[in-house]
Design a protein around this motif. Structure first.
Motif, PDB file in Angstrom:
ATOM      1  N   UNK A 113       0.805  -1.221   0.000  1.00 56.62           N
ATOM      2  CA  UNK A 113       0.000   0.000   0.000  1.00 56.62           C
ATOM      3  C   UNK A 113       0.842   1.277   0.000  1.00 56.62           C
ATOM      4  N   UNK A 114       1.890   1.404   0.838  1.00 54.96           N
ATOM      5  CA  UNK A 114       2.679   2.648   0.781  1.00 54.96           C
ATOM      6  C   UNK A 114       3.315   2.900  -0.594  1.00 54.96           C
ATOM      7  N   UNK A 115       3.789   1.855  -1.233  1.00 55.85           N
ATOM      8  CA  UNK A 115       4.373   2.003  -2.569  1.00 55.85           C
ATOM      9  C   UNK A 115       3.298   2.325  -3.607  1.00 55.85           C
ATOM     10  N   UNK A 116       2.130   1.730  -3.431  1.00 59.44           N
ATOM     11  CA  UNK A 116       1.022   2.038  -4.331  1.00 59.44           C
ATOM     12  C   UNK A 116       0.614   3.506  -4.194  1.00 59.44           C
ATOM     13  N   UNK A 117       0.584   4.015  -2.974  1.00 57.20           N
ATOM     14  CA  UNK A 117       0.275   5.432  -2.762  1.00 57.20           C
ATOM     15  C   UNK A 117       1.307   6.321  -3.451  1.00 57.20           C
ATOM     16  N   UNK A 118       2.580   5.944  -3.359  1.00 53.28           N
ATOM     17  CA  UNK A 118       3.648   6.738  -3.979  1.00 53.28           C
ATOM     18  C   UNK A 118       3.560   6.753  -5.505  1.00 53.28           C
ATOM     19  N   UNK A 119       3.036   5.691  -6.094  1.00 52.69           N
ATOM     20  CA  UNK A 119       2.929   5.657  -7.557  1.00 52.69           C
ATOM     21  C   UNK A 119       1.627   6.264  -8.053  1.00 52.69           C
ATOM     22  N   UNK A 120       0.759   6.703  -7.138  1.00 49.56           N
ATOM     23  CA  UNK A 120      -0.426   7.438  -7.558  1.00 49.56           C
ATOM     24  C   UNK A 120      -1.765   6.797  -7.275  1.00 49.56           C
ATOM     25  N   UNK A 121      -1.792   5.621  -6.674  1.00 51.31           N
ATOM     26  CA  UNK A 121      -3.078   5.020  -6.344  1.00 51.31           C
ATOM     27  C   UNK A 121      -3.769   5.848  -5.266  1.00 51.31           C
ATOM     28  N   UNK A 122      -5.094   5.959  -5.381  1.00 49.63           N
ATOM     29  CA  UNK A 122      -5.867   6.740  -4.421  1.00 49.63           C
ATOM     30  C   UNK A 122      -6.872   5.906  -3.647  1.00 49.63           C
ATOM     31  N   UNK A 123      -7.206   4.731  -4.154  1.00 50.08           N
ATOM     32  CA  UNK A 123      -8.119   3.844  -3.429  1.00 50.08           C
ATOM     33  C   UNK A 123      -7.726   2.393  -3.682  1.00 50.08           C
ATOM     34  N   UNK A 124      -8.222   1.529  -2.803  1.00 47.64           N
ATOM     35  CA  UNK A 124      -7.789   0.136  -2.800  1.00 47.64           C
ATOM     36  C   UNK A 124      -8.981  -0.766  -2.496  1.00 47.64           C
ATOM     37  N   UNK A 125      -9.170  -1.794  -3.320  1.00 46.07           N
ATOM     38  CA  UNK A 125     -10.167  -2.820  -3.058  1.00 46.07           C
ATOM     39  C   UNK A 125      -9.438  -3.940  -2.320  1.00 46.07           C
ATOM     40  N   UNK A 126      -9.671  -4.028  -1.023  1.00 47.50           N
ATOM     41  CA  UNK A 126      -8.891  -4.917  -0.164  1.00 47.50           C
ATOM     42  C   UNK A 126      -9.736  -6.106   0.278  1.00 47.50           C
ATOM     43  N   UNK A 127      -9.175  -7.312   0.105  1.00 43.05           N
ATOM     44  CA  UNK A 127      -9.826  -8.536   0.573  1.00 43.05           C
ATOM     45  C   UNK A 127      -8.971  -9.270   1.594  1.00 43.05           C
ATOM     46  N   UNK A 128      -7.676  -9.025   1.588  1.00 41.00           N
ATOM     47  CA  UNK A 128      -6.745  -9.723   2.472  1.00 41.00           C
ATOM     48  C   UNK A 128      -7.074  -9.404   3.936  1.00 41.00           C
ATOM     49  N   UNK A 129      -7.326 -10.430   4.769  1.00 42.67           N
ATOM     50  CA  UNK A 129      -7.727 -10.190   6.160  1.00 42.67           C
ATOM     51  C   UNK A 129      -6.691  -9.408   6.977  1.00 42.67           C
ATOM     52  N   UNK A 130      -5.414  -9.687   6.759  1.00 42.77           N
ATOM     53  CA  UNK A 130      -4.366  -8.965   7.496  1.00 42.77           C
ATOM     54  C   UNK A 130      -4.358  -7.495   7.075  1.00 42.77           C
ATOM     55  N   UNK A 131      -4.448  -7.245   5.786  1.00 41.20           N
ATOM     56  CA  UNK A 131      -4.474  -5.866   5.300  1.00 41.20           C
ATOM     57  C   UNK A 131      -5.701  -5.132   5.835  1.00 41.20           C
ATOM     58  N   UNK A 132      -6.856  -5.779   5.832  1.00 39.37           N
ATOM     59  CA  UNK A 132      -8.071  -5.152   6.352  1.00 39.37           C
ATOM     60  C   UNK A 132      -7.914  -4.780   7.825  1.00 39.37           C
ATOM     61  N   UNK A 133      -7.365  -5.698   8.610  1.00 40.08           N
ATOM     62  CA  UNK A 133      -7.192  -5.435  10.045  1.00 40.08           C
ATOM     63  C   UNK A 133      -6.205  -4.295  10.281  1.00 40.08           C
ATOM     64  N   UNK A 134      -5.076  -4.307   9.586  1.00 35.77           N
ATOM     65  CA  UNK A 134      -4.068  -3.257   9.765  1.00 35.77           C
ATOM     66  C   UNK A 134      -4.593  -1.901   9.324  1.00 35.77           C
ATOM     67  N   UNK A 135      -5.318  -1.856   8.218  1.00 37.47           N
ATOM     68  CA  UNK A 135      -5.890  -0.592   7.762  1.00 37.47           C
ATOM     69  C   UNK A 135      -6.952  -0.090   8.736  1.00 37.47           C
ATOM     70  N   UNK A 136      -7.749  -0.997   9.275  1.00 41.00           N
ATOM     71  CA  UNK A 136      -8.763  -0.609  10.266  1.00 41.00           C
ATOM     72  C   UNK A 136      -8.120  -0.039  11.518  1.00 41.00           C
ATOM     73  N   UNK A 137      -6.953  -0.555  11.890  1.00 39.86           N
ATOM     74  CA  UNK A 137      -6.224  -0.071  13.067  1.00 39.86           C
ATOM     75  C   UNK A 137      -5.351   1.141  12.764  1.00 39.86           C
ATOM     76  N   UNK A 138      -5.296   1.545  11.508  1.00 37.04           N
ATOM     77  CA  UNK A 138      -4.456   2.675  11.120  1.00 37.04           C
ATOM     78  C   UNK A 138      -2.978   2.357  11.152  1.00 37.04           C
TER      79      UNK A 138
END
Length: 170
Positions: A113-138
């Motif tokens: 995600x941090x690298x995706x943000x740097x290349x210009x991504x603005x939103x993410x369709x996330x299904x990975x449970x670990x990614x969802x939990x970490x993003x929810x926790x900030x």
């Protein structure tokens, strides 16, 4: 379950639907169609606000004549080790000048995600449970050093991207 995330947090009621043979956009939803379908539709219409799905092997430069008519570009990451989507993001932001929503879909992992943000991504369709939990926790991982230019200016010092962009931000 897929959730849409951007830097403001999780998005409720996202209207975009990636169309497949089994799933079509319904009432109150907006279709995201494959590149070839988009190119056919845009030639037959003067509409704008299209959603386009870009696959790793697609030629994103085909979007150039129609870039101002696109509201969402969804870039598919079919596997974590397929990085062509990062190149697509850089091309549509830097060369094509796309300013709309650029969404990563598919195998989106928290470490990317941090690298995706740097290349210009603005939103993410996330299904990975670990990614969802970490993003929810900030808990978004950071990048300590930056050696490449970015589509997005950064206030953090410590990188050397200024050497490649004539003095502009990291």
């Amino acid at each position: 379950m897929t959730k849409i995330w951007n830097q403001s947090g999780f998005v409720d009621n996202d209207a975009w639907v990636i169309e497949t043979e089994d799933r079509k956009a319904g009432e109150g939803e907006r279709a995201v169609v494959a590149l070839d379908g988009f190119l056919a539709a845009v030639e037959q219409s003067n509409e704008s606000g299209f959603g386009v799905l870009v696959q790793p092997a697609d030629d994103v430069t085909k979007l150039a004549p129609h870039i101002d008519r696109i509201a969402l570009i969804a870039v598919n990451f079919p596997a974590f080790n397929d990085g062509r989507g990062f190149s697509h993001a850089s091309l549509v932001r830097d060369r094509l000048g796309y300013q709309g929503d650029l969404r990563a879909v598919g195998d989106v992992l928290i470490d990317q995600v941090p690298l995706m943000l740097r290349t210009g991504f603005t939103s993410f369709a996330v299904t990975n449970p670990v990614a969802l939990a970490r993003l929810a926790d900030g808990r978004l991982p950071g990048i300590a050093q930056r050696y490449q230019p970015s589509a997005k200016a950064s206030a953090a010092a410590g990188g050397f991207s200024w050497r490649r962009i004539g003095g502009q931000g990291a």
